[in-house]
Design a protein around this motif. Structure first.
Motif, PDB file in Angstrom:
ATOM      1  N   ILE A 117       3.164  10.288  -9.684  1.00 24.19           N
ATOM      2  CA  ILE A 117       2.694  10.158 -10.803  1.00 24.19           C
ATOM      3  C   ILE A 117       2.190  11.689 -10.755  1.00 24.19           C
ATOM      4  N   GLY A 118       1.358  12.861 -10.260  1.00 26.07           N
ATOM      5  CA  GLY A 118       1.030  13.621 -10.126  1.00 26.07           C
ATOM      6  C   GLY A 118       2.108  14.560 -10.328  1.00 26.07           C
ATOM      7  N   ARG A 119       3.649  14.526  -9.617  1.00 25.57           N
ATOM      8  CA  ARG A 119       4.805  15.415  -9.614  1.00 25.57           C
ATOM      9  C   ARG A 119       4.843  15.264 -11.005  1.00 25.57           C
ATOM     10  N   THR A 120       5.456  14.020 -12.087  1.00 25.31           N
ATOM     11  CA  THR A 120       5.925  13.956 -13.142  1.00 25.31           C
ATOM     12  C   THR A 120       4.634  14.790 -14.159  1.00 25.31           C
ATOM     13  N   LEU A 141      -0.470  17.513 -12.266  1.00 18.63           N
ATOM     14  CA  LEU A 141      -1.268  17.304 -11.848  1.00 18.63           C
ATOM     15  C   LEU A 141      -1.785  17.474 -10.287  1.00 18.63           C
ATOM     16  N   THR A 142      -2.609  18.104  -9.676  1.00 25.15           N
ATOM     17  CA  THR A 142      -3.724  17.724  -8.830  1.00 25.15           C
ATOM     18  C   THR A 142      -3.657  16.183  -8.087  1.00 25.15           C
ATOM     19  N   ILE A 143      -3.165  15.205  -7.811  1.00 23.80           N
ATOM     20  CA  ILE A 143      -3.760  14.079  -7.645  1.00 23.80           C
ATOM     21  C   ILE A 143      -4.063  14.148  -5.985  1.00 23.80           C
ATOM     22  N   GLY A 144      -5.750  13.729  -6.199  1.00 22.33           N
ATOM     23  CA  GLY A 144      -5.647  13.141  -4.271  1.00 22.33           C
ATOM     24  C   GLY A 144      -5.857  12.150  -3.819  1.00 22.33           C
ATOM     25  N   VAL A 145      -6.230  11.368  -2.836  1.00 23.89           N
ATOM     26  CA  VAL A 145      -5.568   9.777  -2.445  1.00 23.89           C
ATOM     27  C   VAL A 145      -6.887   9.775  -1.469  1.00 23.89           C
ATOM     28  N   LEU A 175       0.640  -1.442   0.016  1.00 18.09           N
ATOM     29  CA  LEU A 175      -0.017   0.388  -0.113  1.00 18.09           C
ATOM     30  C   LEU A 175       0.660   1.418  -0.279  1.00 18.09           C
ATOM     31  N   ALA A 176       2.391   1.385   0.759  1.00 19.73           N
ATOM     32  CA  ALA A 176       2.957   2.513   0.923  1.00 19.73           C
ATOM     33  C   ALA A 176       3.446   2.599  -0.280  1.00 19.73           C
ATOM     34  N   GLU A 177       3.996   1.765  -0.740  1.00 24.68           N
ATOM     35  CA  GLU A 177       4.386   2.002  -2.019  1.00 24.68           C
ATOM     36  C   GLU A 177       3.664   2.581  -3.160  1.00 24.68           C
ATOM     37  N   MET A 178       1.966   1.619  -3.017  1.00 19.97           N
ATOM     38  CA  MET A 178       1.312   2.491  -4.018  1.00 19.97           C
ATOM     39  C   MET A 178       1.161   3.627  -3.718  1.00 19.97           C
ATOM     40  N   LEU A 179       1.172   4.467  -2.757  1.00 19.89           N
ATOM     41  CA  LEU A 179       0.179   5.678  -2.282  1.00 19.89           C
ATOM     42  C   LEU A 179       1.754   6.688  -2.626  1.00 19.89           C
ATOM     43  N   ASP A 180       2.966   6.112  -2.835  1.00 16.52           N
ATOM     44  CA  ASP A 180       3.778   6.781  -2.547  1.00 16.52           C
ATOM     45  C   ASP A 180       4.467   7.576  -4.894  1.00 16.52           C
ATOM     46  N   GLY A 181       4.160   6.429  -5.453  1.00 15.59           N
ATOM     47  CA  GLY A 181       4.075   6.443  -6.887  1.00 15.59           C
ATOM     48  C   GLY A 181       3.207   7.182  -6.959  1.00 15.59           C
ATOM     49  N   THR A 182       1.682   7.463  -7.103  1.00 18.91           N
ATOM     50  CA  THR A 182       0.959   8.192  -7.137  1.00 18.91           C
ATOM     51  C   THR A 182       1.152   9.476  -7.037  1.00 18.91           C
ATOM     52  N   ALA A 183       1.731   9.758  -6.263  1.00 16.44           N
ATOM     53  CA  ALA A 183       2.426  10.975  -5.404  1.00 16.44           C
ATOM     54  C   ALA A 183       3.565  11.621  -6.410  1.00 16.44           C
ATOM     55  N   ARG A 195      -4.668  15.628 -21.472  1.00 12.90           N
ATOM     56  CA  ARG A 195      -3.997  14.272 -21.753  1.00 12.90           C
ATOM     57  C   ARG A 195      -3.033  14.295 -20.819  1.00 12.90           C
ATOM     58  N   ARG A 196      -2.568  14.791 -20.259  1.00  9.55           N
ATOM     59  CA  ARG A 196      -2.030  14.410 -18.778  1.00  9.55           C
ATOM     60  C   ARG A 196      -2.848  13.347 -18.506  1.00  9.55           C
ATOM     61  N   ALA A 197      -3.576  14.104 -17.969  1.00 14.16           N
ATOM     62  CA  ALA A 197      -5.498  13.480 -16.619  1.00 14.16           C
ATOM     63  C   ALA A 197      -5.152  12.046 -17.052  1.00 14.16           C
ATOM     64  N   ARG A 198      -5.406  11.456 -18.686  1.00 14.03           N
ATOM     65  CA  ARG A 198      -5.557  10.153 -19.104  1.00 14.03           C
ATOM     66  C   ARG A 198      -3.701   9.698 -19.172  1.00 14.03           C
ATOM     67  N   GLU A 199      -3.166   9.693 -19.321  1.00 13.71           N
ATOM     68  CA  GLU A 199      -2.035   9.194 -18.962  1.00 13.71           C
ATOM     69  C   GLU A 199      -1.678   9.378 -17.695  1.00 13.71           C
ATOM     70  N   SER A 200      -1.824  10.172 -16.201  1.00 14.91           N
ATOM     71  CA  SER A 200      -1.627   9.506 -15.220  1.00 14.91           C
ATOM     72  C   SER A 200      -2.805   8.270 -15.068  1.00 14.91           C
TER      73      SER A 200
END
Length: 481
Positions: A382-385, A388-392, A372-380, A416-421
């Protein structure tokens, strides 16, 4: 993929036209045959009205224009619609409250939208057998309150429980906030009444606590998103009403620390009735909508609840584990009112995130708790890359995350960036040993990703099941596959 102007099989890759396929009938013929077996007011054709039934709440999911919207009140009326659809080779898209998030309820051009919201009767509640018998249009919260009045409990409680219907919950195999202890919708569906594509009525399952006669067709229909048949009735398992739960809020300096606490709670054998997580973006959004008084300094807020005979003692034990994992503050609710306020804050999470930008894409990736921690850190990351603002928010107790990508669809580059993220998040979940959907379903949004998760043999077998139940490909075409 959703422009169904020809053969209804066209959406299924590798399929050829059915030998009995016929050109689409004129709308006048369709309406005449529908009205022959339906009461006044059951068929809607005004384009301004039918447009409201075009789709659910998912982004990036095209929707067509239905030829008609039908609102049946009886099983016989649903059977009439399906017989008519089969005779004329017209696709049928079943719908509930349209609160879904994958495009599974989106109309296709020229289809019949079959809205089941008026089949909303609770037919039976039995305290002895611990079952409820309901029609598909019953709202989740209405059922919960009705059984509570008899000292019983229907556990599945999606965040949209005040609007979503039992039929929709069954169609998408919905989860909810209580999954960590009580499980998901599939575990409470004992039997179903299903109208098949040709209008026949199939009864599956049982009313008894146990039963293993024949294949488990009930489980097959749960989560099938209306592609195999139309659910017109359900026998649902109930539980005795538990004690009122108390909630604890724990503030963490990082998502990793909060996830470490989740793992400790589970590994030590605790059975919370709720174990939910909100990241900093989500907490701040909820406060703006509320305001709820949640701690905006937090990087991750964990909510834990117990409905045991001594919830205060259980919360104290979990609070100690949270502190050991790095929590900077642990605040148990003093009473039921404070507990309900914290739960309301969690239920507001998706609504609050929707206020940050004009549109959202809500992901639904489930991973093993240990990842789970890897999923949350990875999502954050992706948001930086993708800037985009991505809340979890997450059902942390069972590893089900809901990353919410916030974007402006009017900005082509941002869309486009939203769909790719969004795709990157699903890929991350699969790499971590997870699944592309824990409770929202596949619909239109995740068809390509389903093929990646299941592989060619898995997809072939599932298409064979679809062919057996719906040989003309009329039921919710273009969804799932």
């Amino acid at each position: 993929m959703d422009d169904h102007t020809g053969d209804p099989h066209a959406d299924l890759p590798g399929r050829t036209a059915h030998p009995d396929a016929a050109p689409r009938p004129a709308q006048a013929d369709l309406l005449r045959l529908l009205l022959d077996g339906l009461p006044d007011g059951a068929v809607l054709t005004d384009p301004d009205v039918t447009a409201a039934y075009a789709g659910d709440m998912a982004s990036f999911c095209p929707a067509g224009r239905p030829a008609a919207v039908v609102l049946p009140r009886t099983v016989e009326q649903v059977q009439h619609v399906m017989r008519t659809a089969t005779a004329l080779r017209v696709p049928v898209v079943p719908q509930g409250a349209r609160t879904g998030l994958s495009g599974a309820a989106n109309a296709t051009d020229g289809c019949i939208v079959l809205s089941l919201v008026k089949m909303d009767r609770i037919l039976e509640i039995s305290a002895v057998d611990r079952i409820a018998v309901v029609e598909p249009g019953v709202v989740n919260a209405a059922l919960s309150r009705a059984v509570a009045a008899q000292g019983l409990y229907y556990p599945p409680d999606p965040s949209s429980w005040e609007q979503c219907t039992i039929g929709g919950n069954i169609g998408t195999a919905s989860g909810g906030l209580c999954c960590v202890k009580y499980g998901v919708t599939a575990e409470y569906v004992l039997g179903l009444d299903v109208v098949l594509a040709d209008g026949r009525l199939l009864r599956t399952g049982r009313r008894t606590a146990k039963g293993v006669a024949g294949y488990d067709l009930t489980r097959l229909f749960v989560g099938s998103e209306g592609t195999l048949g139309i659910v017109v009735g359900a026998v649902l398992a109930l539980r005795p009403a538990p004690p009122r739960q108390l909630v604890l809020a724990a503030e963490f300096p990082s998502a990793a620390a909060a996830c470490a606490a989740v793992c400790e709670v589970v590994e030590r054998g605790h059975t919370p009735s709720l174990l939910e997580l909100m990241d900093r973006t989500t907490v701040r959004a909820v406060n703006r909508v509320g305001p709820m008084g949640l701690p905006e300094s937090t990087e991750a807020l964990l909510l834990a609840a117990f409905d045991t005979p001594d919830p205060a003692a259980d919360l104290a034990a979990v609070g100690e584990l949270c502190v050991k994992a790095g929590a900077t503050q642990v605040v148990p609710a003093a009473d039921e009112a404070e507990s309900e306020l914290l739960l309301q804050a969690r239920r507001l999470a998706l609504t609050a995130l929707e206020t940050l930008r004009p549109a959202t894409m809500i992901d639904d990736v489930r991973v093993p708790r240990s990842r789970l921690a890897e999923m949350l850190d990875g999502t954050a990351a992706i948001g930086r890359t993708y800037d985009l603002t991505i809340g979890v928010c997450a059902h942390a107790g069972d590893g089900n995350t809901h990353p919410v990508v916030c974007f402006d669809p009017a900005d082509a580059d941002e869309a486009r960036r939203a769909r790719e993220s969004f795709d990157e998040i699903m890929a991350l979940g699969l790499r971590l040993g997870g699944t592309i959907t824990g409770e929202h379903g596949v619909g239109v949004l995740k068809k390509e990703w389903l093929a990646r998760e299941l592989g060619p043999v898995g997809i072939e077998v599932q298409r064979s099941v679809k062919q057996a139940f719906d040989p003309l490909g009329l039921l919710n075409p273009g969804k799932v596959f």
